[in-house]
Write a protein that holds these residues in place. Structure first.
Motif, PDB file in Angstrom:
ATOM      1  N   UNK A 233       0.814  -1.205   0.000  1.00 61.31           N
ATOM      2  CA  UNK A 233       0.000   0.000   0.000  1.00 61.31           C
ATOM      3  C   UNK A 233       0.858   1.271   0.000  1.00 61.31           C
ATOM      4  N   UNK A 234       0.380   2.303  -0.674  1.00 60.85           N
ATOM      5  CA  UNK A 234       1.009   3.628  -0.677  1.00 60.85           C
ATOM      6  C   UNK A 234      -0.069   4.682  -0.457  1.00 60.85           C
ATOM      7  N   UNK A 243       2.712   7.664  -0.402  1.00 56.75           N
ATOM      8  CA  UNK A 243       3.997   7.091  -0.001  1.00 56.75           C
ATOM      9  C   UNK A 243       3.792   5.774   0.733  1.00 56.75           C
ATOM     10  N   UNK A 244       4.589   4.784   0.393  1.00 58.80           N
ATOM     11  CA  UNK A 244       4.635   3.562   1.167  1.00 58.80           C
ATOM     12  C   UNK A 244       5.495   3.763   2.393  1.00 58.80           C
ATOM     13  N   UNK A 245       5.647   2.703   3.187  1.00 64.55           N
ATOM     14  CA  UNK A 245       6.412   2.808   4.420  1.00 64.55           C
ATOM     15  C   UNK A 245       7.687   2.001   4.380  1.00 64.55           C
ATOM     16  N   UNK A 246       8.433   2.063   5.463  1.00 64.83           N
ATOM     17  CA  UNK A 246       9.709   1.376   5.587  1.00 64.83           C
ATOM     18  C   UNK A 246       9.649   0.191   6.548  1.00 64.83           C
ATOM     19  N   UNK A 247       8.629   0.153   7.393  1.00 63.74           N
ATOM     20  CA  UNK A 247       8.520  -0.881   8.419  1.00 63.74           C
ATOM     21  C   UNK A 247       8.217  -2.236   7.778  1.00 63.74           C
ATOM     22  N   UNK A 248       8.811  -3.287   8.314  1.00 59.57           N
ATOM     23  CA  UNK A 248       8.561  -4.649   7.822  1.00 59.57           C
ATOM     24  C   UNK A 248       8.239  -5.578   8.991  1.00 59.57           C
TER      25      UNK A 248
END
Length: 598
Positions: A233-234, A243-248
Motif C-alpha cells: 500500500x502507498x 507514499x509507502x512505508x519502511x517498516x517490515x
C-alpha cells in the motif's frame, strides 16, 4: 473549592484519562490482581475507547515501582525506527523532514508488547483477565467521546476517499458518528480474541501466556498483516502524495520490550524518577535542579515571580532537550553532565528578571550544543481541512487553542505499595490508515527524529526517536509516594511539574495540586511536525491568576496568552497516603479523567 473530592481508600487506587478504563482497572483487584494488572487492563481499554489518542500500534513508557524488591524501573514501549530508516531513504523521496502522518513515520509498535511485558514480569493475572474488558468494549460498543467524534468528522472525507479501511472502522454508512453514539470495532475485537486464543494455547502460566501473546503480535499474524500492508500500500500522507512505508515484519520480529533503569534526582526530600533521554523525561529533572536554588514557597503560588521563574527554568531545560537528547544506545547523551548540580547552578544564573526569547542550550562537559534548523513544512491555507490536519503531527483536531498536544494516562497503586504510571499514545486514528484485518493504525513517532545527520536525535535504523511521553514516579524516604502523568505532548513535563511543585513547595494536597490553575511556555520548537515555536509565549489559564500578575509578566517581556479555565492538561495521580491507605487524584479538565479508590 475542589471540583472533585479528595479520594482515599484502604486497598487500591486507579486514575486514568477515561472513566471506563479506571473502572476496568479497578475490576482487576476483584480478581486478585495488583496495581500492574489494573494498569494493564485500563490501558487496553483506553486503546479501544480513546482511538483518537492511542492504539495497539502506538507506544508507551511505563514507570514501575515494585514493592517486593524496592526497585524502580521503566518498561520501554517506545519501538525503534525500521532497519531501512536512514536520512537518505527519506531524501530519495524528496523529503526534508519525516512526515507527521502516513506510513513513513511508523516505528515498531511498542505499546502492546510493553503491557504484556508488564503483566508477565510484575502482574498476577492472566492475559484473558486483562484483555476481557477491552474485547467487551470493542465488540459490544462504548459511548463515543465528543473529541473522537470531532476528529472523525474532520477526517471523514479522507476516510471515504483514500483511507478506506479507516472509513470502514470509524464511519457509519459513510458518515461520522455523533458524540455519544455507541461505537464498535469488531476487527480490533477479533485481533484481541485471536491473540488471546494463541496466548491461552501457549501454556498454563501467566509468563508463558504473555510470551505467546507477544509472539502472536510481533512474529505471528499481526506482524504478517503489517508486513503485507507495508509492502503493498502507498496511502496519501501529510505531503499530499502517496507514499509507502519502511517498516517490515522483520522489524517487529527483531524487537522485544526492554526493561531499563530509571533516571533520578532528589528534590526537597523526594527521589524523582523518569525515563531516560530517549524520552523527554529528564527535562523534568533538569527543571527541578534549577528550581532547587529558589525559594518557590516564599514567592507565593500564582505570583509573577513564581510563574516567571518556572517558565524561564523550563526554557533552559527544554533547550537542552533539543540539543542533547536521543536514544542513549545510539548516541552519546551527556546525561550525567546535564543533571550535575554544578551545571544546574551555572545555568540558573541565566534566569534574569526579563523573559528570554533566545533558545539557549548549555555545554555539559564542555561540549558544543547543536540544534538543527527548523524547516517550514506547514500546509497551505488552500489545502482541504483533512490535509491541514495531517500536516500537523499532533493527535488532536487543530483548533484555536493552546492545548493542542494530547495523549492518555494510567496510574495505579495497591495496598502492597506497588505503583505504576504510564502515558500511552501513538497509533491514533489521525496518524495513518487502519491496517486491514487488524482494526488499528500504526504510529508516527518517527516524525520526532531529525534527518540532519550528527544530532543525537537523528534518524537511524533500529534507533528510538525521542518521544514526548513522560510519566513520573516519586519516592520519599525510600518509600513509594506518587505516580503521576498527564496528556499534553511537549507540555507534559510542564503541567506535571506544576502539579509536583504545587504539592511539594506550596503544600497542596494531590487533588488541590491537580486542580490549581496552570501555565506553560511554547518557547522551544514542538516535537511534532511542523515544529512550531513561540519563544516568548506564556500560556495561562484564565481567571486562575490575578490580572496584576499578568500585567507584571507582560512588563517582564512575556507574551501572555490566556486560555479558558481548566483546559491545560489532565493530570492523573495515585500513591500511598500518610495513614497506611491509598490516594488518587484526577483532573476535572476535559470532564473525562476519573479516579477510583477502594
Amino acid at each position: 473549592m475542589l471540583h472533585r473530592p479528595e479520594l482515599h481508600g484502604t486497598a487500591c487506587a486507579v486514575s486514568s484519562t477515561h472513566w471506563l478504563a479506571s473502572a476496568a482497572g479497578m475490576a482487576m483487584f476483584d480478581r486478585g490482581g495488583n496495581a500492574f494488572d489494573a494498569a494493564t487492563a485500563a490501558a487496553l481499554v483506553i486503546q479501544v475507547v480513546e482511538p483518537h489518542l492511542n492504539g495497539p500500534g502506538g507506544d508507551v513508557p511505563i514507570m514501575v515501582y515494585d514493592a517486593a524488591t524496592g526497585s524502580t524501573q521503566v518498561v520501554c514501549g517506545q519501538g525503534p525506527m525500521p532497519r531501512q530508516a536512514t536520512p537518505e531513504a527519506f531524501r530519495r523521496r524528496g523529503l526534508a523532514v519525516i512526515p507527521g502522518s502516513g506510513l513513513l513515520a511508523a516505528t515498531v509498535p511498542g505499546a502492546f508488547g510493553a503491557w504484556m511485558r508488564l503483566l508477565r514480569d510484575f502482574g498476577r493475572l492472566t492475559v484473558q483477565d486483562v484483555l476481557e474488558p477491552a474485547i467487551g468494549y470493542a465488540e459490544d460498543g462504548y459511548p463515543l467521546l465528543p473529541k473522537t467524534a470531532a476528529m472523525i468528522e474532520v477526517m471523514a472525507p479522507l476516510f471515504r476517499d483514500e483511507w478506506t479501511e479507516s472509513g470502514r472502522t470509524y464511519l457509519h454508512h459513510g458518515a461520522a458518528p455523533a458524540p455519544g453514539a455507541r461505537m464498535r470495532n469488531p476487527a480490533l475485537a477479533r485481533t484481541y480474541r485471536r491473540i488471546l486464543a494463541e496466548a491461552t494455547a501457549g501454556g498454563r502460566t501467566r509468563e508463558a501466556q504473555a510470551d505467546a501473546a507477544i509472539s502472536a503480535f510481533y512474529e505471528g499474524f499481526v506482524a504478517e498483516a503489517v508486513d503485507r500492508f507495508m509492502a503493498t500500500e502507498e496511502p496519501i500522507d501529510s505531503t499530499g502524495r502517496h507514499n509507502g512505508g519502511l517498516l517490515t515484519g522483520d522489524d517487529l520480529a527483531g524487537w522485544r520490550v526492554p526493561v531499563e533503569a530509571t533516571v533520578a534526582l532528589d528534590y526537597r526530600g523526594h527521589s524523582v524518577h523518569k525515563a531516560g533521554p530517549w524520552s523527554q523525561g529528564p527535562v523534568f529533572l533538569q527543571q527541578l535542579a534549577l528550581l532547587e536554588g529558589f525559594d518557590i514557597n516564599a514567592m507565593g503560588f500564582g505570583s509573577a515571580d513564581h510563574v516567571h521563574t518556572v517558565i524561564e527554568s523550563a526554557k533552559l531545560a527544554f533547550a537542552d532537550r533539543e540539543a542533547w537528547y536521543g536514544d542513549p544506545e545510539h548516541a552519546d547523551v551527556p546525561l550525567a553532565g546535564l543533571l550535575d548540580p554544578v551545571y544546574a547552578a551555572a545555568r540558573r544564573t541565566l534566569i534574569g528578571s526579563e523573559a528570554s526569547d533566545v533558545l539557549r542550550p548549555g555545554s555539559p562537559d564542555g561540549r558544543k550544543p547543536w540544534i538543527p534548523p527548523v524547516l517550514d513544512v506547514s500546509a497551505s491555507s488552500g489545502d482541504p481541512d483533512w490535509l491541514r490536519q495531517l500536516a500537523d503531527g499532533i493527535p488532536t483536531v487543530l483548533q484555536r487553542t493552546a492545548a493542542k498536544g494530547d495523549t492518555c494516562c494510567v496510574s495505579a497503586t495497591d495496598r502492597d505499595g506497588n505503583m505504576v504510571v504510564a502515558t500511552p499514545s501513538g497509533g491514533w486514528l489521525k496518524s495513518s490508515p487502519v491496517v486491514p484485518g487488524l482494526g488499528f493504525p500504526l504510529g508516527t513517532r518517527g516524525q520526532m527524529a531529525w534527518l540532519d545527520e550528527g544530532h543525537n536525535n537523528s534518524v537511524a535504523p533500529g534507533k528510538r526517536p525521542r518521544t514526548t511521553l513522560s510519566p513520573t514516579l516519586a519516592l520519599r524516604d525510600g518509600a513509594p509516594y506518587l505516580a503521576f502523568g498527564t496528556p499534553g505532548g511537549d507540555q507534559q513535563d510542564q503541567w506535571t511539574l506544576n502539579f509536583f511543585v504545587n504539592h511539594v513547595d506550596f503544600g497542596m494536597s494531590p487533588q488541590q495540586a491537580v486542580e490549581a490553575a496552570t501555565f506553560h511556555t511554547d518557547h522551544v520548537p514542538s516535537s511534532f511536525t511542523p515544529r512550531r515555536a513561540r519563544p516568548l509565549a506564556a500560556v495561562v489559564e484564565q481567571d486562575g491568576f490575578d490580572p496584576a500578575v499578568l500585567t507584571e509578566l507582560r512588563r517582564r517581556g512575556h507574551e501572555v496568552q490566556t486560555v479558558a479555565p481548566m483546559t491545560l492538561g489532565k493530570v492523573c495521580a495515585t500513591g500511598p497516603d500518610s495513614h497506611g491507605g491509598v490516594l488518587a487524584a484526577a483532573s476535572p479538565r476535559g470532564q473525562q479523567a476519573y479516579a477510583v479508590v477502594r
